[in-house]
Motif scaffolding. Structure first.
Motif, PDB file in Angstrom:
ATOM      1  N   LYS A   1       0.826  -1.205   0.000  1.00  0.00           N
ATOM      2  CA  LYS A   1       0.000   0.000   0.000  1.00  0.00           C
ATOM      3  C   LYS A   1       0.863   1.259   0.000  1.00  0.00           C
ATOM      4  N   ALA A   2       1.997   1.226   0.687  1.00  0.00           N
ATOM      5  CA  ALA A   2       2.916   2.369   0.677  1.00  0.00           C
ATOM      6  C   ALA A   2       3.463   2.592  -0.728  1.00  0.00           C
ATOM      7  N   ALA A   3       3.819   1.530  -1.421  1.00  0.00           N
ATOM      8  CA  ALA A   3       4.317   1.654  -2.804  1.00  0.00           C
ATOM      9  C   ALA A   3       3.231   2.184  -3.731  1.00  0.00           C
ATOM     10  N   GLU A   4       2.000   1.711  -3.544  1.00  0.00           N
ATOM     11  CA  GLU A   4       0.881   2.190  -4.351  1.00  0.00           C
ATOM     12  C   GLU A   4       0.639   3.680  -4.109  1.00  0.00           C
ATOM     13  N   LEU A   5       0.671   4.093  -2.843  1.00  0.00           N
ATOM     14  CA  LEU A   5       0.487   5.500  -2.501  1.00  0.00           C
ATOM     15  C   LEU A   5       1.603   6.354  -3.082  1.00  0.00           C
ATOM     16  N   GLN A   6       2.832   5.874  -3.018  1.00  0.00           N
ATOM     17  CA  GLN A   6       3.963   6.620  -3.556  1.00  0.00           C
ATOM     18  C   GLN A   6       3.823   6.818  -5.070  1.00  0.00           C
ATOM     19  N   CYS A   7       3.357   5.802  -5.783  1.00  0.00           N
ATOM     20  CA  CYS A   7       3.118   5.930  -7.231  1.00  0.00           C
ATOM     21  C   CYS A   7       2.021   6.941  -7.512  1.00  0.00           C
ATOM     22  N   GLN A   8       0.961   6.917  -6.730  1.00  0.00           N
ATOM     23  CA  GLN A   8      -0.127   7.873  -6.911  1.00  0.00           C
ATOM     24  C   GLN A   8       0.356   9.298  -6.641  1.00  0.00           C
ATOM     25  N   LEU A   9       1.167   9.473  -5.611  1.00  0.00           N
ATOM     26  CA  LEU A   9       1.709  10.799  -5.313  1.00  0.00           C
ATOM     27  C   LEU A   9       2.574  11.311  -6.459  1.00  0.00           C
ATOM     28  N   ALA A  10       3.411  10.454  -7.015  1.00  0.00           N
ATOM     29  CA  ALA A  10       4.273  10.857  -8.135  1.00  0.00           C
ATOM     30  C   ALA A  10       3.435  11.275  -9.336  1.00  0.00           C
TER      31      ALA A  10
ATOM     32  N   LEU B   1       0.272   5.400   6.914  1.00  0.00           N
ATOM     33  CA  LEU B   1       1.190   5.586   5.794  1.00  0.00           C
ATOM     34  C   LEU B   1       1.656   7.033   5.877  1.00  0.00           C
ATOM     35  N   LEU B   2       2.929   7.237   6.200  1.00  0.00           N
ATOM     36  CA  LEU B   2       3.477   8.577   6.380  1.00  0.00           C
ATOM     37  C   LEU B   2       3.989   9.121   5.053  1.00  0.00           C
ATOM     38  N   ILE B   3       3.526  10.302   4.682  1.00  0.00           N
ATOM     39  CA  ILE B   3       3.969  10.965   3.455  1.00  0.00           C
ATOM     40  C   ILE B   3       5.083  11.923   3.841  1.00  0.00           C
ATOM     41  N   GLN B   4       6.252  11.713   3.255  1.00  0.00           N
ATOM     42  CA  GLN B   4       7.428  12.496   3.601  1.00  0.00           C
ATOM     43  C   GLN B   4       7.995  13.178   2.364  1.00  0.00           C
ATOM     44  N   MET B   5       8.560  14.352   2.582  1.00  0.00           N
ATOM     45  CA  MET B   5       9.206  15.105   1.499  1.00  0.00           C
ATOM     46  C   MET B   5      10.695  15.198   1.777  1.00  0.00           C
ATOM     47  N   LYS B   6      11.492  14.876   0.764  1.00  0.00           N
ATOM     48  CA  LYS B   6      12.947  15.019   0.856  1.00  0.00           C
ATOM     49  C   LYS B   6      13.302  16.435   0.420  1.00  0.00           C
TER      50      LYS B   6
ATOM     51  N   LEU C   1       0.247  12.406  -9.293  1.00  0.00           N
ATOM     52  CA  LEU C   1      -0.531  13.610  -9.004  1.00  0.00           C
ATOM     53  C   LEU C   1       0.332  14.865  -8.848  1.00  0.00           C
ATOM     54  N   THR C   2       1.546  14.710  -8.317  1.00  0.00           N
ATOM     55  CA  THR C   2       2.397  15.883  -8.083  1.00  0.00           C
ATOM     56  C   THR C   2       3.345  16.156  -9.242  1.00  0.00           C
ATOM     57  N   GLY C   3       3.634  15.152 -10.054  1.00  0.00           N
ATOM     58  CA  GLY C   3       4.548  15.328 -11.173  1.00  0.00           C
ATOM     59  C   GLY C   3       6.009  15.222 -10.792  1.00  0.00           C
ATOM     60  N   HIS C   4       6.305  14.734  -9.590  1.00  0.00           N
ATOM     61  CA  HIS C   4       7.692  14.527  -9.172  1.00  0.00           C
ATOM     62  C   HIS C   4       7.760  13.311  -8.247  1.00  0.00           C
ATOM     63  N   ASP C   5       8.982  12.853  -7.983  1.00  0.00           N
ATOM     64  CA  ASP C   5       9.147  11.665  -7.144  1.00  0.00           C
ATOM     65  C   ASP C   5       9.865  11.960  -5.830  1.00  0.00           C
ATOM     66  N   GLN C   6       9.789  13.192  -5.371  1.00  0.00           N
ATOM     67  CA  GLN C   6      10.466  13.549  -4.124  1.00  0.00           C
ATOM     68  C   GLN C   6       9.615  13.270  -2.884  1.00  0.00           C
ATOM     69  N   ALA C   7       8.347  12.951  -3.084  1.00  0.00           N
ATOM     70  CA  ALA C   7       7.489  12.543  -1.970  1.00  0.00           C
ATOM     71  C   ALA C   7       7.628  11.034  -1.803  1.00  0.00           C
ATOM     72  N   THR C   8       7.955  10.613  -0.601  1.00  0.00           N
ATOM     73  CA  THR C   8       8.092   9.185  -0.322  1.00  0.00           C
ATOM     74  C   THR C   8       7.063   8.777   0.733  1.00  0.00           C
ATOM     75  N   VAL C   9       6.827   7.481   0.832  1.00  0.00           N
ATOM     76  CA  VAL C   9       5.847   6.964   1.778  1.00  0.00           C
ATOM     77  C   VAL C   9       6.514   5.906   2.650  1.00  0.00           C
ATOM     78  N   LYS C  10       6.283   6.038   3.949  1.00  0.00           N
ATOM     79  CA  LYS C  10       6.843   5.089   4.912  1.00  0.00           C
ATOM     80  C   LYS C  10       5.685   4.455   5.683  1.00  0.00           C
ATOM     81  N   PRO C  11       5.548   3.133   5.631  1.00  0.00           N
ATOM     82  CA  PRO C  11       4.511   2.490   6.442  1.00  0.00           C
ATOM     83  C   PRO C  11       4.916   2.513   7.913  1.00  0.00           C
ATOM     84  N   TYR C  12       3.939   2.820   8.779  1.00  0.00           N
ATOM     85  CA  TYR C  12       4.194   2.891  10.217  1.00  0.00           C
ATOM     86  C   TYR C  12       2.943   2.402  10.936  1.00  0.00           C
ATOM     87  N   GLY C  13       2.916   1.121  11.269  1.00  0.00           N
ATOM     88  CA  GLY C  13       1.723   0.535  11.872  1.00  0.00           C
ATOM     89  C   GLY C  13       0.565   0.607  10.895  1.00  0.00           C
ATOM     90  N   LYS C  14      -0.556   1.181  11.344  1.00  0.00           N
ATOM     91  CA  LYS C  14      -1.716   1.318  10.456  1.00  0.00           C
ATOM     92  C   LYS C  14      -1.684   2.629   9.670  1.00  0.00           C
TER      93      LYS C  14
END
Length: 98
Positions: free
Chosen positions: A9-18, A35-40, A20-33
């Motif tokens: 689900k984290a990988a799916e969310l990360q693909c959707q973010l890329a 999904l944390l959206i993080q920006m580098k 929708l935003t047009g870049h791949d600098q947003a990453t997703v980290k699963p943490y229990g229940k």
């Protein structure tokens, strides 16, 4: 260690973010229940938002305020709907140039 389902689900969310935003600098980290959206940015990683699974493929979202507290965002939906809502509401925070 995150479950296989959480990692998927984290990988799916990360693909959707890329998409929708047009870049791949947003990453997703699963943490229990959650999904944390993080920006580098430079040498730091900022946690911007989180999606929380509240039912089978049903998510809520929250924004991390400047105080570090989680503030709920309106809406509930499946992963794609909630991702679209988060990107719409938090577009400036997901901009890699800011």
């Amino acid at each position: 260690m995150p479950t296989f389902d959480a990692q998927r689900k984290a990988a799916e969310l990360q693909c959707q973010l890329a998409t929708l935003t047009g870049h791949d600098q947003a990453t997703v980290k699963p943490y229990g229940k959650h999904l944390l959206i993080q920006m580098k940015r430079d040498d730091t990683v900022d946690t911007v938002a989180r999606l929380t699974e509240v039912g089978r493929n049903t998510y809520t979202s929250a924004f991390r305020s400047h105080t570090g507290r989680w503030e709920p965002l309106p809406g509930i939906g499946n992963l794609a709907e909630t991702t679209d809502l988060v990107v719409s509401l938090l577009a400036p925070y997901l901009d890699p140039d800011i």
